[in-house]
Design a protein around this motif. Structure first.
Motif, PDB file in Angstrom:
ATOM      1  N   LEU A 113     -26.166  47.173  75.877  1.00 42.53           N
ATOM      2  CA  LEU A 113     -27.137  46.741  77.102  1.00 42.53           C
ATOM      3  C   LEU A 113     -27.803  47.850  77.512  1.00 42.53           C
ATOM      4  N   LYS A 114     -27.257  49.182  77.712  1.00 37.29           N
ATOM      5  CA  LYS A 114     -27.940  50.439  77.927  1.00 37.29           C
ATOM      6  C   LYS A 114     -28.853  50.868  77.140  1.00 37.29           C
ATOM      7  N   GLU A 115     -28.622  50.807  75.717  1.00 33.21           N
ATOM      8  CA  GLU A 115     -29.638  51.004  74.876  1.00 33.21           C
ATOM      9  C   GLU A 115     -29.819  49.924  73.717  1.00 33.21           C
ATOM     10  N   PHE A 116     -30.869  49.132  74.037  1.00 31.45           N
ATOM     11  CA  PHE A 116     -30.762  47.884  73.255  1.00 31.45           C
ATOM     12  C   PHE A 116     -31.592  48.325  71.902  1.00 31.45           C
ATOM     13  N   ASN A 117     -30.909  48.803  71.082  1.00 36.27           N
ATOM     14  CA  ASN A 117     -31.293  49.278  69.724  1.00 36.27           C
ATOM     15  C   ASN A 117     -30.516  48.586  68.687  1.00 36.27           C
ATOM     16  N   TYR A 118     -30.944  48.910  67.381  1.00 33.93           N
ATOM     17  CA  TYR A 118     -30.180  48.190  66.200  1.00 33.93           C
ATOM     18  C   TYR A 118     -28.901  49.191  65.854  1.00 33.93           C
ATOM     19  N   THR A 119     -29.015  50.409  66.165  1.00 31.97           N
ATOM     20  CA  THR A 119     -27.778  51.209  65.915  1.00 31.97           C
ATOM     21  C   THR A 119     -26.563  50.486  66.821  1.00 31.97           C
ATOM     22  N   LYS A 120     -26.851  50.465  68.133  1.00 37.75           N
ATOM     23  CA  LYS A 120     -25.902  49.992  69.143  1.00 37.75           C
ATOM     24  C   LYS A 120     -25.492  48.566  68.503  1.00 37.75           C
ATOM     25  N   PHE A 121     -26.479  47.946  68.258  1.00 34.74           N
ATOM     26  CA  PHE A 121     -26.151  46.325  67.770  1.00 34.74           C
ATOM     27  C   PHE A 121     -25.168  46.593  66.606  1.00 34.74           C
ATOM     28  N   ILE A 122     -25.613  47.330  65.804  1.00 32.67           N
ATOM     29  CA  ILE A 122     -24.473  47.401  64.586  1.00 32.67           C
ATOM     30  C   ILE A 122     -23.087  47.954  65.059  1.00 32.67           C
ATOM     31  N   SER A 123     -22.995  48.832  65.826  1.00 30.33           N
ATOM     32  CA  SER A 123     -21.830  49.124  66.314  1.00 30.33           C
ATOM     33  C   SER A 123     -20.976  47.833  66.910  1.00 30.33           C
ATOM     34  N   LEU A 124     -21.652  47.235  67.722  1.00 32.37           N
ATOM     35  CA  LEU A 124     -21.096  45.958  68.529  1.00 32.37           C
ATOM     36  C   LEU A 124     -20.526  45.141  67.683  1.00 32.37           C
ATOM     37  N   ILE A 125     -21.498  44.556  66.694  1.00 31.69           N
ATOM     38  CA  ILE A 125     -21.242  43.817  65.576  1.00 31.69           C
ATOM     39  C   ILE A 125     -19.950  44.126  64.732  1.00 31.69           C
ATOM     40  N   THR A 126     -19.972  45.173  64.334  1.00 28.44           N
ATOM     41  CA  THR A 126     -18.897  45.903  63.525  1.00 28.44           C
ATOM     42  C   THR A 126     -17.529  45.789  64.420  1.00 28.44           C
ATOM     43  N   GLN A 127     -17.624  46.023  65.473  1.00 31.34           N
ATOM     44  CA  GLN A 127     -16.174  45.832  66.512  1.00 31.34           C
ATOM     45  C   GLN A 127     -16.103  44.386  66.639  1.00 31.34           C
ATOM     46  N   TYR A 128     -16.913  43.747  66.768  1.00 33.23           N
ATOM     47  CA  TYR A 128     -16.705  42.077  66.861  1.00 33.23           C
ATOM     48  C   TYR A 128     -16.277  41.531  65.557  1.00 33.23           C
ATOM     49  N   VAL A 129     -16.411  41.916  64.464  1.00 32.22           N
ATOM     50  CA  VAL A 129     -16.062  41.439  63.264  1.00 32.22           C
ATOM     51  C   VAL A 129     -14.570  42.093  63.179  1.00 32.22           C
ATOM     52  N   PHE A 130     -14.315  43.330  63.486  1.00 31.71           N
ATOM     53  CA  PHE A 130     -13.000  43.720  63.488  1.00 31.71           C
ATOM     54  C   PHE A 130     -11.837  42.963  64.502  1.00 31.71           C
ATOM     55  N   LEU A 131     -12.634  42.581  65.408  1.00 31.91           N
ATOM     56  CA  LEU A 131     -11.882  41.736  66.483  1.00 31.91           C
ATOM     57  C   LEU A 131     -11.327  40.324  65.674  1.00 31.91           C
ATOM     58  N   GLY A 132     -12.266  39.993  64.689  1.00 36.46           N
ATOM     59  CA  GLY A 132     -11.595  38.607  63.880  1.00 36.46           C
ATOM     60  C   GLY A 132     -10.564  38.985  63.255  1.00 36.46           C
ATOM     61  N   LYS A 133     -10.696  40.247  62.647  1.00 34.02           N
ATOM     62  CA  LYS A 133      -9.753  40.672  61.673  1.00 34.02           C
ATOM     63  C   LYS A 133      -8.272  40.696  62.494  1.00 34.02           C
ATOM     64  N   ILE A 134      -8.338  41.418  63.654  1.00 39.80           N
ATOM     65  CA  ILE A 134      -7.092  41.513  64.396  1.00 39.80           C
ATOM     66  C   ILE A 134      -6.765  40.295  64.757  1.00 39.80           C
ATOM     67  N   LEU A 135      -7.354  39.218  64.903  1.00 40.34           N
ATOM     68  CA  LEU A 135      -6.927  37.910  65.392  1.00 40.34           C
ATOM     69  C   LEU A 135      -6.208  37.249  64.599  1.00 40.34           C
ATOM     70  N   GLY A 136      -6.390  37.862  63.063  1.00 35.93           N
ATOM     71  CA  GLY A 136      -5.759  37.127  61.863  1.00 35.93           C
ATOM     72  C   GLY A 136      -6.729  36.355  60.997  1.00 35.93           C
ATOM     73  N   PHE A 137      -7.929  36.680  61.137  1.00 32.98           N
ATOM     74  CA  PHE A 137      -9.027  35.709  60.638  1.00 32.98           C
ATOM     75  C   PHE A 137      -9.416  36.521  59.297  1.00 32.98           C
ATOM     76  N   THR A 138      -9.786  35.819  58.192  1.00 29.47           N
ATOM     77  CA  THR A 138     -10.517  36.388  57.189  1.00 29.47           C
ATOM     78  C   THR A 138     -12.035  36.482  57.336  1.00 29.47           C
ATOM     79  N   ARG A 139     -12.719  37.246  56.804  1.00 33.65           N
ATOM     80  CA  ARG A 139     -14.181  36.817  56.720  1.00 33.65           C
ATOM     81  C   ARG A 139     -14.660  35.430  56.201  1.00 33.65           C
ATOM     82  N   GLU A 140     -13.779  34.836  55.005  1.00 39.06           N
ATOM     83  CA  GLU A 140     -14.133  33.651  54.777  1.00 39.06           C
ATOM     84  C   GLU A 140     -13.902  32.664  55.645  1.00 39.06           C
ATOM     85  N   GLU A 141     -12.789  32.857  56.279  1.00 42.08           N
ATOM     86  CA  GLU A 141     -12.375  31.618  57.424  1.00 42.08           C
ATOM     87  C   GLU A 141     -13.450  31.658  58.445  1.00 42.08           C
ATOM     88  N   ILE A 142     -13.811  32.972  58.921  1.00 37.31           N
ATOM     89  CA  ILE A 142     -14.839  33.093  60.017  1.00 37.31           C
ATOM     90  C   ILE A 142     -16.262  32.544  59.490  1.00 37.31           C
TER      91      ILE A 142
END
Length: 159
Positions: A113-142
């Motif tokens: 939100l503070k720095e609306f740029n592509y680099t910050k977006f990649i950091s966010l989506i990377t952590q979100y995908v990792f959240l899915g892994k911690i929740l026990g979902f595979t990338r294929e299930e997602i």
């Protein structure tokens, strides 16, 4: 995950929504970011991971996956606002408890939100995908759940 396919489907979904509600096709950054934050809050609620004072059982896996995918829709829509058509999300190799990962996603959202740029977006989506892994979902299930939910919504929009 085949992010390219998911981005294409997200574009179709966004187009359906803009057409149905007669919304001008321009970025809706604040609305999408707020929607994402609301969805991840609802996701946290379904997991009950932070409710140390309560013995409540969390929602079934399919409900949690559905909530996870709902938030993913907004991240992919934001990616489209950047003009992204191809997306490579790195695999996180660390381990962290679920509650801490939710906090990490919120933290990355704030930085984005503070720095609306592509680099910050990649950091966010990377952590979100990792959240899915911690929740026990595979990338294929997602991906499968995303495609199914996306298809259902577009079909409803066409009726």
């Amino acid at each position: 995950m085949d992010f390219q396919r998911m981005l294409m489907l997200q574009k179709q979904l966004d187009d359906c929504i803009f057409k149905k509600y007669q919304i001008e096709k321009k970025t809706k950054k604040p609305e999408k970011i707020l929607a994402f934050l609301v969805e991840i809050s609802e996701l946290a609620e379904e997991t009950c991971c932070y409710k140390y004072w309560n013995q409540k059982v969390c929602a079934p896996a399919h409900v949690i996956l559905d909530k996870y995918v709902s938030a993913l829709h907004f991240l992919l829509s934001i990616a489209l606002d950047f003009g992204v058509r191809e997306l490579e999300v790195p695999i996180v190799k660390t381990e962290r408890p679920l509650t801490e990962q939710f906090l990490k996603v919120f933290s990355e959202s704030t930085l984005f939100l503070k720095e609306f740029n592509y680099t910050k977006f990649i950091s966010l989506i990377t952590q979100y995908v990792f959240l899915g892994k911690i929740l026990g979902f595979t990338r294929e299930e997602i991906q499968s759940a995303y495609i199914e939910k996306n298809g259902q919504y577009c079909v409803k929009q066409r009726q």
